[in-house]
Design an enzyme around this catalytic site. Sequence first.
Site, PDB file in Angstrom:
ATOM      1  N   PRO A   1       0.736  -1.427   0.166  1.00 22.37           N
ATOM      2  CA  PRO A   1       0.163   0.070  -0.027  1.00 22.37           C
ATOM      3  C   PRO A   1       0.695   1.291  -0.052  1.00 22.37           C
ATOM      4  O   PRO A   1       2.099   1.395   0.680  1.00 22.37           O
ATOM      5  CB  PRO A   1      -0.865  -0.151   1.297  1.00 22.37           C
ATOM      6  CG  PRO A   1       0.078  -0.943   2.238  1.00 22.37           C
ATOM      7  CD  PRO A   1       0.771  -1.749   1.315  1.00 22.37           C
TER       8      PRO A   1
ATOM      9  N   CYS B   1       5.213  28.475 -16.126  1.00 25.63           N
ATOM     10  CA  CYS B   1       4.540  29.079 -17.663  1.00 25.63           C
ATOM     11  C   CYS B   1       4.072  27.956 -18.260  1.00 25.63           C
ATOM     12  O   CYS B   1       4.577  27.428 -19.046  1.00 25.63           O
ATOM     13  CB  CYS B   1       5.646  29.726 -17.991  1.00 25.63           C
ATOM     14  SG  CYS B   1       6.505  30.852 -17.210  1.00 25.63           S
ATOM     15  N   GLU B   2       2.930  27.312 -17.906  1.00 29.86           N
ATOM     16  CA  GLU B   2       2.086  26.405 -18.606  1.00 29.86           C
ATOM     17  C   GLU B   2       0.552  26.653 -18.518  1.00 29.86           C
ATOM     18  O   GLU B   2       0.364  26.922 -17.075  1.00 29.86           O
ATOM     19  CB  GLU B   2       2.290  24.992 -18.110  1.00 29.86           C
ATOM     20  CG  GLU B   2       3.907  24.439 -18.107  1.00 29.86           C
ATOM     21  CD  GLU B   2       3.935  23.525 -19.398  1.00 29.86           C
ATOM     22  OE1 GLU B   2       3.018  23.083 -20.025  1.00 29.86           O
ATOM     23  OE2 GLU B   2       5.571  23.253 -19.595  1.00 29.86           O
TER      24      GLU B   2
HETATM   25  N1  LLP Z   1       2.946  -1.499  -6.113  1.00 25.95           N
HETATM   26  C1  LLP Z   1       3.329  -1.228  -7.293  1.00 25.95           C
HETATM   27  C2  LLP Z   1       3.897  -2.194  -8.150  1.00 25.95           C
HETATM   28  C3  LLP Z   1       2.956  -0.043  -7.940  1.00 25.95           C
HETATM   29  O1  LLP Z   1       3.177   0.363  -9.185  1.00 25.95           O
HETATM   30  C4  LLP Z   1       2.188   0.854  -7.094  1.00 25.95           C
HETATM   31  C5  LLP Z   1       1.982   1.989  -7.611  1.00 25.95           C
HETATM   32  C6  LLP Z   1       1.985   0.667  -5.760  1.00 25.95           C
HETATM   33  C7  LLP Z   1       2.265  -0.639  -5.176  1.00 25.95           C
HETATM   34  C8  LLP Z   1       1.364   1.506  -4.858  1.00 25.95           C
HETATM   35  O2  LLP Z   1      -0.064   1.638  -5.243  1.00 25.95           O
HETATM   36  P1  LLP Z   1      -0.922   2.707  -4.326  1.00 25.95           P
HETATM   37  O3  LLP Z   1      -1.352   1.675  -2.900  1.00 25.95           O
HETATM   38  O4  LLP Z   1      -0.416   3.812  -3.842  1.00 25.95           O
HETATM   39  O5  LLP Z   1      -2.191   2.834  -5.020  1.00 25.95           O
HETATM   40  N2  LLP Z   1       1.039   8.884  -9.519  1.00 25.95           N
HETATM   41  C9  LLP Z   1      -0.014   8.217  -9.492  1.00 25.95           C
HETATM   42  C10 LLP Z   1      -0.249   7.017  -8.925  1.00 25.95           C
HETATM   43  C11 LLP Z   1       0.713   5.957  -9.503  1.00 25.95           C
HETATM   44  C12 LLP Z   1       0.882   4.651  -8.943  1.00 25.95           C
HETATM   45  C13 LLP Z   1       1.962   3.792  -9.404  1.00 25.95           C
HETATM   46  N3  LLP Z   1       1.992   2.572  -8.827  1.00 25.95           N
HETATM   47  C14 LLP Z   1      -1.041   9.179  -8.562  1.00 25.95           C
HETATM   48  O6  LLP Z   1      -0.421  10.392  -8.327  1.00 25.95           O
HETATM   49  O7  LLP Z   1      -2.315   8.724  -8.532  1.00 25.95           O
END
Ligand code: LLP
Length: 420
Positions: free
Chosen positions: A274, A342-343
Amino acid sequence: MHDFHYEGRDLWCEEVPIRDIADQMGTPLYIYSHRTLRNHFRVFDDAFSRIPHMTCFSVKSNSNIAILRIFIREGGGADIVSGGELYRALQAGADPQKVVYSGVGKKVEEIEDALASNILMFNVESFQELEVINACAARMKQKAGIALRVNPDVDPETHPYISTGLKENKFGVNVEKSLETYLKATKLKFLDIKGISCHIGSQLTKTSPFIDALDRLKKLYGRLQDAGLNIRYLDLGGGLGITYNDETPPHPSEYADAIIRASREISCTFIFEPGRVIVGNAGILVAKVLYTKANEDKNFIIVDAGMNDLLRPSLYKSYHHIQEVRKTQRKEIVAYVVGPICESGDYLAKERSLPRFERDDLMAVMSAGAYGFTMASNYNSRPRAAEVLVAGDKWHIIRKREEYGDLIRGEKIPNMIERK
Ligand code: LLP
């Protein structure tokens, strides 16, 4: 639940007014609540206490070493995706045997570092990667723990940029073909095949896609057992969503109950990765209003935090709640909250009903603890924000604000273009 609340007119984090911290630290500024972080970790981890499991916090969501240390002290491990994240996890004191390494593009040097650190396992995303890890392990005369990251082809029903478990995505190995890949892996002598892994996407607001993925993994688990493989770990990745606006994601205990119910016939250690659900609502970004203006028929509130500080609205059109740091009785207007970059895509909120903010007011951008600072950049040569951790009535700087000198660190002017 989180520990940002109003005391009278002022927004506080735990027992400290946000305004006091901002006055001393300046803005833009990330502020995290230690109590929220620890509680969120405990709630998640305790939800699985009935089954053998490991909670490996996803370092990419928030990689400050002070924050990693909070989870490590609670017995957590780390989900990493690069040599840099391995470095951070080890600096924070992670037990290498609680580190899992995912990612489609691991470099040889990164694999070697992870092997030298004796991590638990690599979540491997292709057959070529298996061969490279095997060759590295052979050179280093050790065995590499691996799980194959399978792509279960389920729709996580989230933003397409953060959905990873569909077969058209670049991640993992197709679940149908994975048996064959596992069997080929058994021929590689320096691999210790420990598990199966999958991660289907992020910000999921239902349990059903997780359970669909688990059903497919269970079938594979049965086939691998029949083939005589000793699968000891099932890594279900991360992805549980949070409330940014009006989403109603399952509580971690609901998510855990569904998974535990669906996995009775499996006897191995479960791994969870998580990120967002632990840190998302435990952090805010504080910005200061620089100017206000009206162009055509739009009201703009120009603040000192931009897409380089918090990219999510610009990249995913994400919603982040915006609150006054000191409540006023001012009338609401419909406004655009924009940054100094600047976007045209540099915004924090669009067409939002907000109190009529004025110059020098402080603004709290809520739910910025996950993928906030970690996705920050120096675009427009803006030093990155400071980070503060509040614990009770104390607060601590956990990352200094960058200075101009940091911006050019490592840059060099060759002699051939010496100053005239
Ligand atoms: N494990 C793997 C292999 C992952 O690729 C990710 C997230 C996680 C765990 C953790 O996922 P979470 O529990 O945080 O959902 N930048 C994007 C989110 C990209 C997530 C990438 N992978 C945002 O700001 O929403």
